[in-house]
Write a protein that holds these residues in place. Structure first.
Motif, PDB file in Angstrom:
ATOM      1  N   UNK A  17      33.530  71.486 -38.162  1.00 39.11           N
ATOM      2  CA  UNK A  17      34.333  72.591 -37.646  1.00 39.11           C
ATOM      3  C   UNK A  17      34.677  72.374 -36.179  1.00 39.11           C
ATOM      4  N   UNK A  18      33.733  71.763 -35.441  1.00 33.39           N
ATOM      5  CA  UNK A  18      34.002  71.564 -34.017  1.00 33.39           C
ATOM      6  C   UNK A  18      35.226  70.667 -33.812  1.00 33.39           C
ATOM      7  N   UNK A  19      35.477  69.745 -34.763  1.00 28.36           N
ATOM      8  CA  UNK A  19      36.630  68.856 -34.624  1.00 28.36           C
ATOM      9  C   UNK A  19      37.944  69.632 -34.726  1.00 28.36           C
ATOM     10  N   UNK A  20      37.953  70.704 -35.520  1.00 28.01           N
ATOM     11  CA  UNK A  20      39.133  71.556 -35.593  1.00 28.01           C
ATOM     12  C   UNK A  20      39.427  72.170 -34.225  1.00 28.01           C
ATOM     13  N   UNK A  21      38.411  72.768 -33.622  1.00 31.20           N
ATOM     14  CA  UNK A  21      38.625  73.429 -32.333  1.00 31.20           C
ATOM     15  C   UNK A  21      38.894  72.420 -31.221  1.00 31.20           C
ATOM     16  N   UNK A  22      38.263  71.259 -31.294  1.00 26.95           N
ATOM     17  CA  UNK A  22      38.507  70.251 -30.269  1.00 26.95           C
ATOM     18  C   UNK A  22      39.929  69.704 -30.390  1.00 26.95           C
ATOM     19  N   UNK A  23      40.379  69.452 -31.608  1.00 24.88           N
ATOM     20  CA  UNK A  23      41.758  69.004 -31.812  1.00 24.88           C
ATOM     21  C   UNK A  23      42.741  70.083 -31.368  1.00 24.88           C
TER      22      UNK A  23
END
Length: 334
Positions: free
Chosen positions: A125-131
């Motif tokens: 999920x963190x990759x969604x927010x980081x992207x």
């Protein structure tokens, strides 16, 4: 005369409430009806943008089976394209340009979430927010608006929180955390330092009058996020039943950074917010240390914590209010 000068004038002559009202009316220091209407319009415009963004997400979720994969992606992409086109037509600082770029920023997050939900990529999920944060930088740079900058800052910190909370085994983001990896209290220092860098950038941008940082609360938000991670690092360090060398090192780093920020605030003498955050952080860390390392029974620890919180918060409040009055008087004298 500005409001601060008027307050000093009223305090100096000890004017009554009735006389103070007369002074404020004569100086036209009260917000005019037109200013109230302008504020209300701006609030409603921002609420409208947020409502449209929420409506876009809820509409797709409610019609998930009926729209189809292509329709879902097309709908969000059309919203982004139209928002960007309107932003180019009426570029910031025009209100339409700012609001449409905010809409495009939010829709970008919705598009990434839709992609992950549709194709089940297996990404954290963190990759969604980081992207989302990385792609949203273009909108922040183009919008030059404090609200958009604050929205980006919130998304970026959510990504950091999810990353540290999930502690994934791999990923390129670990290259940033590599010097701190292996101990959570040390790892929490990395996002704290990132937020401190953003705070410095926001303060610098405000001094050189960048529109993206014209509101002081944006830099305050970055500083509050930094102190949140610093406090988390300190609490994690002192909550270890047997503090190892990494925990001690993390705690020393936290105290050193907060002490440096206190020295910086005392040197500038224009804002007690860093001092208030430091006081709150130290109180929280010491409270956790007392609960973890002092064994006086449940009743004893309750009394000790109540005493510590009462004394520390009272002393901190009095000191901060004293500094506020002292710095305000020094500013008026200058």
């Amino acid at each position: 005369m500005n409001r601060r000068d008027l307050d000093a004038f009223v305090a100096h002559y000890g004017l009554s409430a009735e006389a103070t009202d007369v002074v404020l009316d004569l100086a036209a220091a009260r917000p005019a009806p037109a200013e109230f209407r302008l504020f209300l319009v701006r609030v409603l415009q921002l609420a409208g943008v947020l409502s449209l963004a929420a409506g876009l997400v809820f509409f797709i979720a409610a019609n998930w089976q009926d729209i189809g994969v292509t329709g879902r992606f097309a709908l969000i992409q059309v919203v982004i394209v139209v928002s960007v086109a309107l932003g180019l037509w009426k570029p910031p600082p025009h209100a339409l340009g700012r609001y449409t770029l905010l809409m495009a920023f939010i829709a970008t997050g919705a598009l990434l979430a839709l992609f992950g939900q549709t194709y089940q990529t297996g990404a954290d999920v963190y990759e969604l927010f980081l992207s989302w944060a990385l792609l949203g930088l273009a909108f922040v740079a183009a919008g030059q608006w404090s609200v958009l900058s604050a929205a980006w800052l919130v998304v970026f910190n959510v990504a950091l929180l999810l990353f540290l909370g999930g502690r994934p085994s791999g990923g390129w983001l670990w290259t940033v955390f590599a010097p701190f990896r292996g101990n959570l209290s040390l790892e929490l220092l990395a996002p704290a330092l990132l937020n401190l860098a953003l705070w410095w950038l926001a303060e610098f941008g405000r001094r050189v009058r960048w529109s993206a940082f014209e509101a002081r609360w944006v830099s305050g938000l970055a500083l509050a996020c930094a102190f949140g991670f610093l406090t988390g690092a300190g609490i994690d360090a002192v909550e270890s039943s047997m503090m190892d060398g990494f925990d001690v090192l993390a705690l020393l780093f936290v105290l050193a950074i907060e002490a440096a920020l206190v020295v910086h605030a005392m040197r500038l003498r224009n804002d007690v917010f860093p001092l208030a955050l430091t006081a709150a952080s130290v109180i929280a860390i010491v409270s956790c240390a007392v609960m973890e390392h002092i064994d006086v029974g449940d009743l004893g620890i309750t009394f000790l914590l109540a005493l510590w919180l009462t004394v520390s918060s009272t002393v901190s409040g009095r000191v901060l209010m004293s500094l506020v009055r002292e710095w305000r008087q020094a500013g008026e004298a200058a």
